[in-house]
Design a protein around this motif. Structure first.
Motif, PDB file in Angstrom:
ATOM      1  N   ALA A  52       0.945  -5.612   2.727  1.00 43.21           N
ATOM      2  CA  ALA A  52       2.509  -5.698   3.660  1.00 43.21           C
ATOM      3  C   ALA A  52       2.596  -4.536   4.603  1.00 43.21           C
ATOM      4  N   LYS A  53       2.405  -3.496   3.653  1.00 44.20           N
ATOM      5  CA  LYS A  53       3.191  -2.517   4.878  1.00 44.20           C
ATOM      6  C   LYS A  53       2.035  -1.430   3.501  1.00 44.20           C
ATOM      7  N   LYS A  54       1.209  -0.889   4.976  1.00 50.66           N
ATOM      8  CA  LYS A  54       0.508   0.585   3.870  1.00 50.66           C
ATOM      9  C   LYS A  54       1.129   1.619   3.597  1.00 50.66           C
ATOM     10  N   LYS A  55       1.055   2.608   2.563  1.00 44.74           N
ATOM     11  CA  LYS A  55       2.265   3.543   2.493  1.00 44.74           C
ATOM     12  C   LYS A  55       0.915   4.967   2.091  1.00 44.74           C
ATOM     13  N   PRO A  56       1.303   5.510   2.019  1.00 47.08           N
ATOM     14  CA  PRO A  56       0.461   6.918   1.249  1.00 47.08           C
ATOM     15  C   PRO A  56       1.130   6.828  -0.411  1.00 47.08           C
ATOM     16  N   LEU A  57      -0.352   7.270  -1.131  1.00 55.60           N
ATOM     17  CA  LEU A  57      -0.276   6.949  -2.473  1.00 55.60           C
ATOM     18  C   LEU A  57       0.983   7.591  -3.206  1.00 55.60           C
ATOM     19  N   LYS A  58       1.482   8.519  -3.130  1.00 63.16           N
ATOM     20  CA  LYS A  58       2.669   8.707  -3.390  1.00 63.16           C
ATOM     21  C   LYS A  58       3.650   8.410  -2.756  1.00 63.16           C
ATOM     22  N   GLN A  59       4.018   7.828  -2.288  1.00 60.03           N
ATOM     23  CA  GLN A  59       5.408   7.081  -2.257  1.00 60.03           C
ATOM     24  C   GLN A  59       4.949   5.312  -3.076  1.00 60.03           C
ATOM     25  N   LEU A  60       4.133   5.310  -3.862  1.00 59.97           N
ATOM     26  CA  LEU A  60       4.047   4.121  -4.620  1.00 59.97           C
ATOM     27  C   LEU A  60       3.512   4.342  -6.189  1.00 59.97           C
ATOM     28  N   ASN A  61       4.603   3.131  -6.183  1.00 54.70           N
ATOM     29  CA  ASN A  61       5.351   3.142  -7.642  1.00 54.70           C
ATOM     30  C   ASN A  61       3.768   3.003  -8.517  1.00 54.70           C
ATOM     31  N   LYS A  62       3.344   2.999  -9.595  1.00 51.64           N
ATOM     32  CA  LYS A  62       2.720   2.526 -10.652  1.00 51.64           C
ATOM     33  C   LYS A  62       1.634   0.920 -10.444  1.00 51.64           C
ATOM     34  N   GLN A  63       3.041   0.143 -10.495  1.00 54.40           N
ATOM     35  CA  GLN A  63       3.016  -1.176 -10.300  1.00 54.40           C
ATOM     36  C   GLN A  63       2.094  -1.592  -8.628  1.00 54.40           C
ATOM     37  N   GLU A  64       1.892  -1.299  -7.820  1.00 56.47           N
ATOM     38  CA  GLU A  64       1.669  -1.008  -6.097  1.00 56.47           C
ATOM     39  C   GLU A  64       0.483  -0.952  -6.375  1.00 56.47           C
ATOM     40  N   ILE A  65       0.035   0.010  -6.878  1.00 56.82           N
ATOM     41  CA  ILE A  65      -1.540   1.053  -6.159  1.00 56.82           C
ATOM     42  C   ILE A  65      -2.273  -0.956  -7.017  1.00 56.82           C
ATOM     43  N   VAL A  66      -3.183  -0.737  -5.763  1.00 55.49           N
ATOM     44  CA  VAL A  66      -4.497  -1.581  -5.364  1.00 55.49           C
ATOM     45  C   VAL A  66      -5.313  -0.964  -6.239  1.00 55.49           C
ATOM     46  N   PRO A  67      -6.322  -1.421  -7.240  1.00 51.57           N
ATOM     47  CA  PRO A  67      -7.189  -0.926  -7.873  1.00 51.57           C
ATOM     48  C   PRO A  67      -8.383  -0.375  -7.525  1.00 51.57           C
ATOM     49  N   GLN A  68      -9.424   0.935  -6.904  1.00 53.22           N
ATOM     50  CA  GLN A  68      -9.845   1.642  -5.701  1.00 53.22           C
ATOM     51  C   GLN A  68     -10.870   0.697  -6.397  1.00 53.22           C
ATOM     52  N   PHE A  69     -11.156   0.641  -7.574  1.00 56.64           N
ATOM     53  CA  PHE A  69     -12.679  -0.728  -7.949  1.00 56.64           C
ATOM     54  C   PHE A  69     -11.878  -2.416  -8.350  1.00 56.64           C
ATOM     55  N   ILE A  70     -12.844  -2.954  -8.531  1.00 53.03           N
ATOM     56  CA  ILE A  70     -13.358  -4.098  -9.043  1.00 53.03           C
ATOM     57  C   ILE A  70     -14.546  -5.177  -9.524  1.00 53.03           C
ATOM     58  N   ASN A  71     -14.065  -4.254 -10.690  1.00 51.52           N
ATOM     59  CA  ASN A  71     -16.087  -4.538 -10.941  1.00 51.52           C
ATOM     60  C   ASN A  71     -16.367  -3.090 -10.603  1.00 51.52           C
ATOM     61  N   SER A  72     -17.626  -3.393 -10.534  1.00 52.93           N
ATOM     62  CA  SER A  72     -18.196  -2.290  -9.518  1.00 52.93           C
ATOM     63  C   SER A  72     -18.176  -2.500  -8.184  1.00 52.93           C
ATOM     64  N   THR A  73     -17.627  -3.618  -6.746  1.00 56.74           N
ATOM     65  CA  THR A  73     -16.885  -3.092  -5.735  1.00 56.74           C
ATOM     66  C   THR A  73     -15.277  -2.425  -5.582  1.00 56.74           C
ATOM     67  N   ILE A  74     -15.475  -1.875  -4.849  1.00 55.39           N
ATOM     68  CA  ILE A  74     -14.772  -0.640  -4.177  1.00 55.39           C
ATOM     69  C   ILE A  74     -14.120  -1.825  -3.518  1.00 55.39           C
ATOM     70  N   THR A  75     -12.896  -0.873  -3.338  1.00 56.77           N
ATOM     71  CA  THR A  75     -11.909  -1.649  -2.104  1.00 56.77           C
ATOM     72  C   THR A  75     -11.113  -0.980  -1.030  1.00 56.77           C
ATOM     73  N   ASP A  76     -10.390  -1.493  -0.197  1.00 55.92           N
ATOM     74  CA  ASP A  76     -10.178  -0.822   0.335  1.00 55.92           C
ATOM     75  C   ASP A  76      -8.780  -1.874   1.269  1.00 55.92           C
ATOM     76  N   ILE A  77      -8.257  -0.824   2.043  1.00 54.27           N
ATOM     77  CA  ILE A  77      -7.046  -1.160   2.310  1.00 54.27           C
ATOM     78  C   ILE A  77      -6.679  -1.199   3.586  1.00 54.27           C
ATOM     79  N   THR A  78      -5.930  -2.658   3.721  1.00 54.42           N
ATOM     80  CA  THR A  78      -5.597  -2.569   5.476  1.00 54.42           C
ATOM     81  C   THR A  78      -4.517  -3.708   5.330  1.00 54.42           C
ATOM     82  N   GLU A  79      -3.642  -2.832   6.866  1.00 55.39           N
ATOM     83  CA  GLU A  79      -2.544  -3.434   6.713  1.00 55.39           C
ATOM     84  C   GLU A  79      -2.047  -4.971   7.328  1.00 55.39           C
ATOM     85  N   LEU A  80      -2.285  -6.210   6.740  1.00 50.93           N
ATOM     86  CA  LEU A  80      -1.255  -7.576   7.439  1.00 50.93           C
ATOM     87  C   LEU A  80      -0.256  -7.567   6.948  1.00 50.93           C
ATOM     88  N   PRO A  81       0.986  -7.537   7.569  1.00 48.04           N
ATOM     89  CA  PRO A  81       1.920  -8.831   7.320  1.00 48.04           C
ATOM     90  C   PRO A  81       1.957  -9.633   6.790  1.00 48.04           C
TER      91      PRO A  81
END
Length: 103
Positions: A52-81
């Motif tokens: 919904a709203k992209k934030k700097p990593l420093k501003q996220l709580n642990k439970q709000e962090i999207v994993p960098q990888f799912i299995n061997s696939t990298i993730t990319d974060i984009t904003e979409l309300p």
């Protein structure tokens, strides 16, 4: 640059249907795509995770962090309300619906 059918299938085969992503606060959608860095598509297949709203990593709580990888696939974060679907009837039929049994 668009993701090819083969790349899309590769991502889906690796990540499956990671519905647990919706347990992360702010996640609104996900789909196979190509990694984008600073507005430039790299051509690397990834799982695009929409928030919904992209934030700097420093501003996220642990439970709000999207994993960098799912299995061997990298993730990319984009904003979409979150999206709302609204249906409006403007026809006069909306107040006088068709009844096929009426004579």
């Amino acid at each position: 640059m668009n993701i090819t059918d083969e790349q899309e299938l590769s991502v889906l085969k690796d990540v499956g249907h990671p519905h647990e992503l919706f347990k992360i606060p702010g996640v609104t959608a996900y789909y196979p795509g190509l990694k984008t860095i600073d507005g430039i598509t790299t051509g690397q297949e990834c799982l695009v995770v929409c928030v919904a709203k992209k934030k700097p990593l420093k501003q996220l709580n642990k439970q709000e962090i999207v994993p960098q990888f799912i299995n061997s696939t990298i993730t990319d974060i984009t904003e979409l309300p979150p999206q709302r679907v609204q249906v409006t009837c403007t026809s006069s039929d909306a107040t006088d619906p068709y009844d096929p049994t009426a004579q």
